[in-house]
Scaffold this active site. Structure first.
Site, short mmCIF file in Angstrom:
data_model
loop_
_atom_site.label_atom_id
_atom_site.label_comp_id
_atom_site.label_asym_id
_atom_site.label_seq_id
_atom_site.Cartn_x
_atom_site.Cartn_y
_atom_site.Cartn_z
N LYS A 190 0.82 -1.24 0.02
CA LYS A 190 -0.16 -0.10 0.07
C LYS A 190 0.74 1.29 -0.05
O LYS A 190 0.69 2.15 -0.76
CB LYS A 190 -0.90 -0.03 1.24
N SER A 191 1.85 1.47 0.83
CA SER A 191 2.66 2.51 0.93
C SER A 191 3.47 2.89 -0.37
O SER A 191 3.59 3.95 -0.83
CB SER A 191 3.90 2.25 2.12
N GLY A 224 -4.87 7.96 5.59
CA GLY A 224 -3.90 8.85 6.00
C GLY A 224 -2.89 8.91 5.28
O GLY A 224 -2.45 10.52 5.23
N SER A 281 7.70 8.84 11.98
CA SER A 281 6.63 8.49 11.28
C SER A 281 7.00 8.98 9.67
O SER A 281 7.58 9.86 9.49
CB SER A 281 5.65 9.67 11.63
N GLN A 316 5.12 9.03 7.29
CA GLN A 316 4.17 9.98 6.77
C GLN A 316 4.89 11.40 6.92
O GLN A 316 4.66 12.31 6.08
CB GLN A 316 2.67 9.99 7.14
N ASP A 340 1.84 -1.33 11.93
CA ASP A 340 0.73 -1.59 11.49
C ASP A 340 0.48 -3.29 11.54
O ASP A 340 -0.44 -3.58 11.43
CB ASP A 340 0.68 -1.20 9.79
N LYS A 344 -4.49 5.77 14.41
CA LYS A 344 -4.48 5.02 13.11
C LYS A 344 -6.09 5.21 12.99
O LYS A 344 -6.82 5.92 13.53
CB LYS A 344 -3.99 3.78 13.58
N ARG A 352 -7.27 -3.15 9.54
CA ARG A 352 -6.52 -4.23 10.28
C ARG A 352 -6.93 -4.74 11.40
O ARG A 352 -6.54 -5.95 11.85
CB ARG A 352 -5.12 -3.27 10.67
O1 SPQ Z 1 -2.58 5.42 5.35
P1 SPQ Z 1 -3.08 5.07 6.72
O2 SPQ Z 1 -4.42 5.27 6.99
O3 SPQ Z 1 -2.22 5.95 7.72
O4 SPQ Z 1 -2.54 3.63 6.90
C1 SPQ Z 1 -1.72 2.76 8.00
C2 SPQ Z 1 -2.41 1.56 7.93
O5 SPQ Z 1 -2.34 0.66 9.04
O6 SPQ Z 1 -2.53 0.97 6.76
C3 SPQ Z 1 -1.97 3.50 9.35
F1 SPQ Z 1 -2.99 3.42 9.81
O7 SPQ Z 1 -0.39 3.00 7.41
C4 SPQ Z 1 0.54 3.79 7.80
C5 SPQ Z 1 1.59 3.42 8.65
O8 SPQ Z 1 1.17 3.29 9.87
C6 SPQ Z 1 1.16 3.79 6.24
C7 SPQ Z 1 2.54 4.78 6.25
C8 SPQ Z 1 2.85 5.20 5.19
O9 SPQ Z 1 2.68 4.72 3.84
O10 SPQ Z 1 3.94 6.09 5.03
C9 SPQ Z 1 3.15 4.96 7.49
C10 SPQ Z 1 2.64 4.70 8.88
O11 SPQ Z 1 2.04 5.98 9.56
P2 SPQ Z 1 2.97 6.81 10.21
O12 SPQ Z 1 1.89 7.81 11.01
O13 SPQ Z 1 3.82 6.17 11.30
O14 SPQ Z 1 3.80 7.65 9.43
#
Ligand code: SPQ
Length: 426
Positions: A19-20, A91, A165, A167, A312, A339, A385
């Site tokens: 997904k990422s 997110g 993080s 993100q 995750d 999350k 999840r």
């Molecule tokens: O996209 P989203 O909704 O935040 O998805 C999640 C998941 O469980 O699929 C978290 F809820 O994954 C994030 C992950 O936790 C995906 C991600 C990324 O692609 O950069 C990074 C992680 O979040 P973070 O807040 O730690 O950067």
């Protein structure tokens, strides 16, 4: 979805694309010069939201059965959308888009579903504002967010992330593409580095050393095709299922094993899981096949630097811990509370519903494993999840269980229950 206790899961499977990496392939393909062919793309709702946002900004994106083709418009080619951008439940879409939109010369408003409207956005608003972005959100923190790109000129910053993080890191790096001068980020602990790897593959001068990442803004990104590996976060459900269900052996093909994502393998092995890796390949992202066999698991401590490498996967690791002998402590995982749902509270409630002994703590949970678990009706909190974790739990519970609102799995794994059926599990 009704699930009965099962006495063996067997077979070779592929799980959907990461997904990422799928999100990033669309985003960077859209602002690159040239055409990007993406294979292995995850056709889950979250990644489709990303495609939808870029289409609204004038990017032609062709989706067929076996590939997604992005006709890149270049760094400065995005167009002002005619309507709000809608990021659904994602997110990653919301936060990474903030980085790209901060650098545009138009204003844009973005929002998502009820869960997205509750997730904190000040974590990206703060550093992007330091770079010169103007972003308004509800209470300065929540969607809808309006980015006033037309009024600002971005400049590079030196930013120490308050939490590990990917993100936040990615939003700052993406804004850094549009900034004057260098952008430097210091991470408290390594988080997934897919953005850095992909930017490098597209010709950007970006260097990572220890906890520091330095990006110099490019003139252009040069499009490059992307092969998305299978998502280790989706594979994790079958790694745990294969380990806890008697008489099981499951092989999962071509899984992404980027070291910033493999905490789940390290922890399961530390718990005694019989997992073997084979058929390694090394491209922009490393991959291998993973085979798991029924194992006698024991409790462990999960905390510290490993947390961002398995964030995750913690819900399904909590399931593994409930089936393990002895105590498991999950700590340093405050991030789980923000999350798609509060994943600490959700997993504690649902595992206890099955008869497990789980206590919530401020930053995780304590699981006294090895109790007899009984089938129940499990809530899913509109969180993909949680739904898949409780489905794995149900396979090991006495009798029959029911997973409510099971369709939420389509956020990241639309065929999850079909794959489970193929292995003999539904
Ligand atoms: O996209 P989203 O909704 O935040 O998805 C999640 C998941 O469980 O699929 C978290 F809820 O994954 C994030 C992950 O936790 C995906 C991600 C990324 O692609 O950069 C990074 C992680 O979040 P973070 O807040 O730690 O950067």
């Amino acid at each position: 979805m009704k699930i009965k206790q099962i006495n063996g899961l067997n077979g070779t499977i592929t799980v959907p694309g990461d997904k990422s990496i799928s999100h990033r392939a669309v985003m960077l393909g859209a602002i690159a010069k040239g055409t990007t062919h993406i294979t292995g793309f995850l056709m889950g709702e979250d990644c489709l939201s990303t495609i939808d946002c870029f289409r609204k900004m004038g990017v032609q994106i062709d989706v067929s059965d076996n590939e997604v083709v992005i006709h890149g418009v270049g760094l400065h080619g995005l167009k002002r959308p005619q309507e709000q951008l809608y990021t659904g439940n994602s997110g990653t879409t919301t936060r990474l888009l903030c980085g790209i939109l901060a650098g545009q010369d138009f204003d844009v408003t973005m929002t998502g579903d009820a869960s997205i409207q509750k997730r904190p956005m000040n974590r990206v608003i703060t550093p992007l504002s330091k770079m010169g972005a103007k972003i308004n959100g509800v209470d300065g923190n929540f969607c809808p967010l309006t980015l006033h790109g037309a009024d600002n000129k971005l400049h590079g910053i030196n930013y120490e992330l308050p939490v590990a993080s990917a993100q936040i890191k990615s939003a700052v790096l993406l804004a850094g593409l549009y900034a004057q001068g260098q952008t430097t980020i210091i991470e408290p602990a390594p988080s997934r580095d897919h953005t850095e790897r992909m930017l490098r593959a597209l010709g950007v001068d970006i260097k990572s050393q220890g906890r520091t990442i330095v990006l110099n803004p490019p003139k252009d990104l040069t499009a490059k095709n992307v092969n998305v590996p299978a998502d280790i976060s989706s594979a994790a459900f079958f790694l745990v299922a294969g380990a806890i269900i008697p008489n099981s052996e499951i092989t999962i093909k071509n899984v992404g094993v980027n070291p910033t994502r493999t905490g789940v393998i390290d922890v399961l092995k530390a718990m005694g899981a019989d997992i073997t890796e084979s058929n390694f390949k090394n491209d922009v992202e490393p991959t291998c096949d993973l085979t798991v066999r029924t194992s006698k698991l024991k409790g462990t401590i999960i905390g510290g630097k490993v947390i961002p490498r398995l964030i995750d996967e913690l819900p399904v690791l909590a399931v593994a811990a409930a089936f393990a002998e002895g105590q498991t402590i999950i700590k340093d995982a405050h991030e789980l509370k923000v999350k798609e749902s509060n994943r600490i509270a959700a997993m504690v409630t649902e595992l206890n519903r099955a008869g497990a002994d789980v206590k919530e703590t401020d930053d995780g949970m304590i699981i006294n494993g090895g109790k007899t678990l009984n089938g129940a009706i499990f809530e899913t909190y509109n969180d993909h999840r949680i739904a898949m974790s409780m489905a794995v739990c149900a396979l090991g519970c006495n009798g029959e269980s029911e997973i409510l609102n099971q369709d939420v799995v389509s956020i990241s794994y639309p065929d999850f229950f079909d794959t489970l059926q193929k292995l003999g599990g539904v």
